[in-house]
Design a protein around this motif. Structure first.
Motif, PDB file in Angstrom:
ATOM      1  N   PRO A  29       1.795  15.030  73.642  1.00  0.00           N
ATOM      2  CA  PRO A  29       2.708  15.664  74.595  1.00  0.00           C
ATOM      3  C   PRO A  29       2.089  15.651  76.004  1.00  0.00           C
ATOM      4  O   PRO A  29       0.895  15.378  76.157  1.00  0.00           O
ATOM      5  N   PRO A  30       2.886  15.963  77.012  1.00  0.00           N
ATOM      6  CA  PRO A  30       2.395  15.900  78.405  1.00  0.00           C
ATOM      7  C   PRO A  30       1.181  16.793  78.677  1.00  0.00           C
ATOM      8  O   PRO A  30       0.422  16.506  79.606  1.00  0.00           O
ATOM      9  N   ASP A  31       0.982  17.829  77.894  1.00  0.00           N
ATOM     10  CA  ASP A  31      -0.189  18.680  78.141  1.00  0.00           C
ATOM     11  C   ASP A  31      -1.444  18.139  77.453  1.00  0.00           C
ATOM     12  O   ASP A  31      -2.517  18.723  77.583  1.00  0.00           O
ATOM     13  N   PHE A  32      -1.351  17.010  76.730  1.00  0.00           N
ATOM     14  CA  PHE A  32      -2.509  16.341  76.124  1.00  0.00           C
ATOM     15  C   PHE A  32      -2.916  15.102  76.929  1.00  0.00           C
ATOM     16  O   PHE A  32      -4.073  14.722  76.935  1.00  0.00           O
ATOM     17  N   ARG A  33      -1.931  14.454  77.562  1.00  0.00           N
ATOM     18  CA  ARG A  33      -2.162  13.172  78.212  1.00  0.00           C
ATOM     19  C   ARG A  33      -1.181  13.001  79.361  1.00  0.00           C
ATOM     20  O   ARG A  33      -0.053  13.469  79.292  1.00  0.00           O
ATOM     21  N   PHE A  34      -1.630  12.323  80.419  1.00  0.00           N
ATOM     22  CA  PHE A  34      -0.721  11.982  81.504  1.00  0.00           C
ATOM     23  C   PHE A  34      -1.200  10.703  82.177  1.00  0.00           C
ATOM     24  O   PHE A  34      -2.371  10.337  82.059  1.00  0.00           O
ATOM     25  N   GLN A  35      -0.286  10.037  82.848  1.00  0.00           N
ATOM     26  CA  GLN A  35      -0.598   8.808  83.581  1.00  0.00           C
ATOM     27  C   GLN A  35      -0.878   9.186  85.029  1.00  0.00           C
ATOM     28  O   GLN A  35      -0.137   9.965  85.634  1.00  0.00           O
ATOM     29  N   LEU A  36      -1.968   8.665  85.579  1.00  0.00           N
ATOM     30  CA  LEU A  36      -2.295   8.937  86.973  1.00  0.00           C
ATOM     31  C   LEU A  36      -1.257   8.291  87.885  1.00  0.00           C
ATOM     32  O   LEU A  36      -0.740   7.214  87.579  1.00  0.00           O
ATOM     33  N   THR A  37      -0.967   8.945  88.998  1.00  0.00           N
ATOM     34  CA  THR A  37      -0.076   8.369  89.999  1.00  0.00           C
ATOM     35  C   THR A  37      -0.888   7.399  90.863  1.00  0.00           C
ATOM     36  O   THR A  37      -2.130   7.369  90.795  1.00  0.00           O
ATOM     37  N   ASN A  38      -0.201   6.623  91.688  1.00  0.00           N
ATOM     38  CA  ASN A  38      -0.900   5.699  92.592  1.00  0.00           C
ATOM     39  C   ASN A  38      -1.835   6.455  93.531  1.00  0.00           C
ATOM     40  O   ASN A  38      -2.962   6.021  93.785  1.00  0.00           O
ATOM     41  N   ASP A  39      -1.380   7.589  94.056  1.00  0.00           N
ATOM     42  CA  ASP A  39      -2.216   8.389  94.960  1.00  0.00           C
ATOM     43  C   ASP A  39      -3.459   8.909  94.231  1.00  0.00           C
ATOM     44  O   ASP A  39      -4.564   8.880  94.791  1.00  0.00           O
ATOM     45  N   GLU A  40      -3.289   9.388  93.017  1.00  0.00           N
ATOM     46  CA  GLU A  40      -4.432   9.899  92.243  1.00  0.00           C
ATOM     47  C   GLU A  40      -5.418   8.776  91.940  1.00  0.00           C
ATOM     48  O   GLU A  40      -6.634   8.955  92.048  1.00  0.00           O
ATOM     49  N   LYS A  41      -4.888   7.613  91.580  1.00  0.00           N
ATOM     50  CA  LYS A  41      -5.751   6.455  91.300  1.00  0.00           C
ATOM     51  C   LYS A  41      -6.517   6.059  92.556  1.00  0.00           C
ATOM     52  O   LYS A  41      -7.741   5.834  92.513  1.00  0.00           O
ATOM     53  N   HIS A  67      -7.693  18.198  74.129  1.00  0.00           N
ATOM     54  CA  HIS A  67      -6.797  18.097  72.971  1.00  0.00           C
ATOM     55  C   HIS A  67      -6.350  16.647  72.772  1.00  0.00           C
ATOM     56  O   HIS A  67      -6.261  16.165  71.640  1.00  0.00           O
ATOM     57  N   GLY A  68      -6.088  15.964  73.861  1.00  0.00           N
ATOM     58  CA  GLY A  68      -5.706  14.562  73.785  1.00  0.00           C
ATOM     59  C   GLY A  68      -6.838  13.697  73.271  1.00  0.00           C
ATOM     60  O   GLY A  68      -6.623  12.755  72.501  1.00  0.00           O
ATOM     61  N   VAL A  69      -8.060  14.009  73.678  1.00  0.00           N
ATOM     62  CA  VAL A  69      -9.228  13.261  73.217  1.00  0.00           C
ATOM     63  C   VAL A  69      -9.374  13.414  71.704  1.00  0.00           C
ATOM     64  O   VAL A  69      -9.612  12.432  70.986  1.00  0.00           O
ATOM     65  N   LEU A  70      -9.207  14.629  71.223  1.00  0.00           N
ATOM     66  CA  LEU A  70      -9.308  14.868  69.780  1.00  0.00           C
ATOM     67  C   LEU A  70      -8.183  14.162  69.033  1.00  0.00           C
ATOM     68  O   LEU A  70      -8.414  13.532  67.995  1.00  0.00           O
TER      69      LEU A  70
END
Length: 161
Positions: A29-41, A67-70
């Motif tokens: 779910p979104p609270d385990f994993r997210f994609q970085l935005t262009n600005d964040e990258k 949690h996502g890592v696990l």
């Protein structure tokens, strides 16, 4: 942690890791994993030299929390991922124990502070009583030090007019 770092830790290719995430997207779910935005990258590349290779990447990396890592360790099929999953669970259990112990210590410190404050309040009352007692003693000494006038004798005197 970023997907490429986790792929290295788990001994798989980044492509394989991302494929496992896509196949098991309901476990992330979104609270385990997210994609970085262009600005964040771009900020990541600017601030950290080790991410220079991301500068020209057409795909933004994914970031995983604990949690996502696990969860990732559980969906990957490598033996290293299995070992890492076990290590992560043990680490989180130990972390919880440490937090619990820390909380217990903080509660004990708060109780000690409360007791010290109560004792200080009582001590303050005792100090005031002692000061009052010394004041009374000083007054008594002053009365004792002042010469008293001779008292007139009471009763009848016989023989003298």
């Amino acid at each position: 942690m970023l997907d490429r770092d986790l792929a290295e830790i788990y001994g798989v290719e980044t492509r394989t890791l991302k494929q496992a995430v896509r196949r098991n997207i309901d476990r992330f779910p979104p609270d385990f994993r997210f994609q970085l935005t262009n600005d964040e990258k771009n900020e990541l590349v600017t601030n950290c030299d080790r991410f220079d290779t991301l500068k020209h990447s057409s795909v933004n990396p994914q970031a995983f929390n604990e949690h996502g890592v696990l969860m990732l360790a559980n969906v990957l099929k490598s033996s290293i991922a299995t070992q890492m999953s076990i290590r992560l669970v043990r680490t989180f259990v130990q972390l919880r124990k440490n937090l619990s112990l820390n909380t217990q210590i903080q509660l004990e410190i708060a109780e000690i502070k409360n007791n010290v404050e109560q004792i200080a309040k009582k001590q303050k009352g005792h100090d005031q009583n002692i000061d009052l007692l010394f004041e009374y003693i000083d007054r008594l000494q002053e009365k004792q030090d002042t010469p008293q006038q001779p008292r007139q004798e009471l009763g009848f005197k016989i023989g003298k007019k």
